[in-house]
Structure formats: structure tokens, C-alpha cells
Design a protein around this motif. Structure first.
Motif: not given
Length: 421
Positions: A383-389
Motif C-alpha cells: 500500500t505504501v509503496l504501490d508495489v506487489s511484494t
């Protein structure tokens, strides 16, 4: 020999301290004094496991079989740790490459190895509180061991879903309890069980928190790894701090001779220790929920150890340990800043990084401890980084499993009766 720092007439050997966890009156064990190790530079040249074996032999002393300790360290520390550059003057000591993706793997695995050797054929019950990562490390270290039953208390809905799945889906000899309350409630309930003669006698209790000396000693070893890699005489280490076992281990490492200039005690809004360092008043407040949930601790159990190690000298304390406090907003900003520079971190590491950025002087080099894999906090990180870990295999295997926890209130008496049943 170890002493109970609350009741100093109680003196025990390492084996006894590991087996009983807490001393009389709920006191914590420590060596009466820390003897510096000789030939530190030679020690720093050794590989991590070899160096750790020597450190542990020195801490434990001659009354425990050195060959056995060497074997236990080699079996417990069988995974890597890395030092990664985050910017030109700051590094992350990544301690999350073990089986449960958190720094707690070092201490939990060593303690499990010790208890298995020290209690052959004897039934014991481990009881511990967790604010997130201890639970998984302890559960996996003891899972499937004969004659060991593990009871883990954690605050309901206050740890990340993947943290919970990692230890609450095992079953077998691992019993997990979702407590309606916060981590301090869980700690209080665990302490009350240790102080109850009936519960102790029935279950042969032992603790797996950082209050257990085996876990604490194991954590000392990785501070030397940072020193070995950097070889710098102006080294500052920022420690994400909740229950303060990790910082206690760092202070011991420095007293042994690790070339560390000073520490930063990095906390979130649960700032009991920073306020104490400011005004010398110990005033725990109600625990606040934050994004760095493993640090949501208002009454850190290990702080008395740090005071003892520094002889209750407040001036020495303020010289060696600088406080740092970060809000969730500042934590997220630090995560974004690191990500923009090519490094992926989670909230606990980000708190420490942000504090280090504020405190580091021009001539110094900084290290912050990476205490957990970013994927353990996938929801927040994404959510914070707008990524998909991406999920490491250890988390991918449990994400769809059913939780086996029992929900309980924070009533100590009711929980004792549940254990006795």
C-alpha cells in the motif's frame, strides 16, 4: 556464573538459567560483569559461525561443554545474514534470511537446541508472548520436538496476517492464543503464570521471550558481523526497539569489545524509553497501535538489563544510547525514500533508518538492523509503496492455511485455568 539482577543472591550456571527462564521474584539473569574479549581484530577476521562460537564460549564460561556449544551454534546459525548498502553512509544488517524471515530465528533456534540438550527425556512447556516475530521463530524452532509443548500468546488483530499465519497454522505441539488486548497484556499473563506455583509445577514452564538468557546471548553475535564487514571506528547502530532485548544484546557486544561508537534506540509512538532518557521518569502509557507492530510495547521487559549493564549510570546511558521516535507518517516516508533509492524495507527497519538519518554525524557510518522480511508486512508495504511484494516460499506455503488459534480474554486467572486443563 549468572546472577539474578533483581535478587542478586541467586547465582546459577548457564544451563540452569536457560531451563528456568526467570529467576526468583521474576528477575532476569545476566553475568555479574562482562569481561572484554581479547584479540578483537583477530576475532573479526573469522567467519560468522566460528566467531559466534568463540563469543558464546566466552559469555557462557567454562562450566558448559565448549564442544557442545560449538555444535549447537553451528546447527542454529545455518542460514545467511547480509549487510546491504542503502546509501553511501548507511547500511542494513539483514537478519531476516532464516526460516521464519526475522531476526528472532537466531535466538529461538539456539535456545531450542540448548533446551533439547539440557532436558533429555524431560517434558517441558514453553510459554511466551509475541508482538509478531517471536511467535513464528519459537514455534518453528520447537515444532515437532518430543516432550515439548509450546504456548504462544499474541494480541488479537494486532499482528500482520502473514505473521499470524506463519505460526498459528502449525498445530501439533504448538498452541496459540489470540488475546483480547495488547502485547503488554500478553507479557503480564506470561509473567503471572511463571509466578504461580501450581501452574509451574504442573507444566514445568520455561520462557522463550528475550528474557531467556540463551536467546539474548545468541543475539550478541550478529553485532560483530556488522563490525567485521565495515571495519570503521565511528560505527553507529540503530536498533528497532520494542521489548529491548535486541539493544541489550548490542550493549553486551560493545562491552565485549565490538567497535561500536554508540546506539540509537529507535521506537514508534510507544516511547517509554525515549521519554525516560529525556526526563529520568519511567512512565509507561497505554500501548498504541502502529504500523511497526512488533515494537508496540509500552513496558519493555529487558530495560532493567540495560540499566544493570551500565551500572544505573544515567550519564553513561545518555552518552551511549540516543533515543529516536518516529510516527507512522515518518515511517512511511522513510520506506518511500529507501524504495526510491532501490532498497525495499518494511516499517520496523524504516523506523530505525529514519532515526539514523537524523542522528548520524558526517564522520560516522551507520547500520540499522533489518529485523523482518518486507513480505511479512506485505499489506503495508504494498500500500505504501504501490508495489506487489513477492512472497518467499515460507510465506507462500501458509497464506491459505486455516488459523488454529484459540481466542482468549486478557484475564490471567481464566488463562491459568485453561493451561491447567
Amino acid at each position: 556464573m549468572l546472577i539474578n539482577i533483581k535478587n542478586r543472591e541467586e547465582k546459577v550456571d548457564f544451563k540452569t538459567a536457560v531451563q528456568c527462564g526467570l529467576g526468583r521474584d521474576g528477575g532476569l539473569f545476566l553475568p555479574p560483569y562482562i569481561t572484554p574479549m581479547p584479540h578483537i581484530q583477530d576475532l573479526l577476521e573469522l567467519p560468522f559461525v566460528d566467531r559466534s562460537q568463540r563469543i558464546m564460549q566466552h559469555l557462557i564460561g567454562p562450566n558448559t561443554d565448549a564442544t557442545l556449544i560449538d555444535t549447537l551454534i553451528a546447527q542454529a546459525f545455518n542460514f545467511p545474514l547480509h549487510l546491504s548498502a542503502v546509501d553511501p553512509h548507511i547500511y542494513c544488517l539483514e537478519l531476516f534470511h532464516g526460516p521464519t524471515l526475522a531476526f528472532k530465528d537466531f535466538g529461538a533456534r539456539f535456545m531450542a537446541q540448548c533446551l533439547q540438550q539440557f532436558n533429555p527425556g524431560k517434558k517441558i512447556s514453553i510459554i511466551t508472548a509475541t508482538s509478531g516475530d517471536t511467535g513464528a521463530a519459537v514455534a518453528h524452532a520447537f515444532y515437532g520436538l518430543e516432550n515439548v509443548e509450546v504456548h504462544i500468546l499474541y494480541p488479537h488483530n494486532k499482528i500482520s496476517p502473514l505473521q499470524e499465519k506463519l505460526f498459528c497454522t502449525l498445530g501439533g505441539n504448538i498452541k496459540t492464543y489470540a488475546v483480547q488486548g495488547d502485547f503488554d497484556d500478553c507479557q503480564r499473563m506470561v509473567k503471572a503464570c511463571f509466578q504461580d506455583d501450581e501452574v509451574n509445577a504442573a507444566l514445568q514452564l520455561n520462557s522463550a521471550n528475550s528474557i531467556n538468557i540463551a536467546r539474548l546471548f545468541a543475539q550478541v553475535c550478529y553485532y560483530f558481523e556488522a563490525c567485521a564487514h565495515l571495519q570503521h571506528n565511528q560505527l553507529v547502530i540503530a536498533v528497532p526497539s520494542g521489548n529491548f532485548g535486541n539493544l541489550t544484546a548490542g550493549v553486551i557486544a560493545r562491552q565485549l569489545g565490538a567497535p561500536i561508537k554508540r546506539f540509537i534506540a529507535a521506537t514508534n509512538a510507544n516511547d517509554t524509553v525515549p521519554r525516560f532518557l529525556h526526563n529520568q521518569e519511567w512512565q509507561p502509557l497505554p500501548t498504541k497501535e502502529t504500523a511497526s507492530n512488533a515494537m508496540d510495547v509500552s513496558s519493555p521487559n529487558n530495560w532493567p538489563r540495560i540499566m544493570y549493564l551500565l551500572n544505573n549510570d544515567f550519564d553513561a546511558l545518555k552518552t551511549l544510547i540516543k533515543p529516536g521516535v518516529k510516527s507512522d507518517k515518518e515511517t512511511f516516508s522513510a520506506m518511500q525514500f529507501m524504495h526510491n533509492n532501490g532498497y525495499l524495507s518494511e516499517p520496523h527497519g524504516a523506523v530505525a533508518y529514519a532515526c539514523l538519518q537524523n542522528e548520524l554525524k558526517e564522520e560516522e557510518v551507520g547500520v540499522f538492523l533489518g529485523t523482518a522480511h518486507p513480505a511479512k508486512f506485505k499489506e503495508t508495504v504494498d500500500t505504501v509503496l504501490d508495489v506487489s511484494t513477492p512472497l518467499p516460499e515460507a510465506l507462500a506455503q501458509v497464506q491459505d492455511k486455516q488459523l488454529l488459534s484459540v481466542e482468549v480474554t486478557n484475564d490471567t486467572s481464566a488463562f491459568k485455568q485453561l493451561l491447567l486443563q
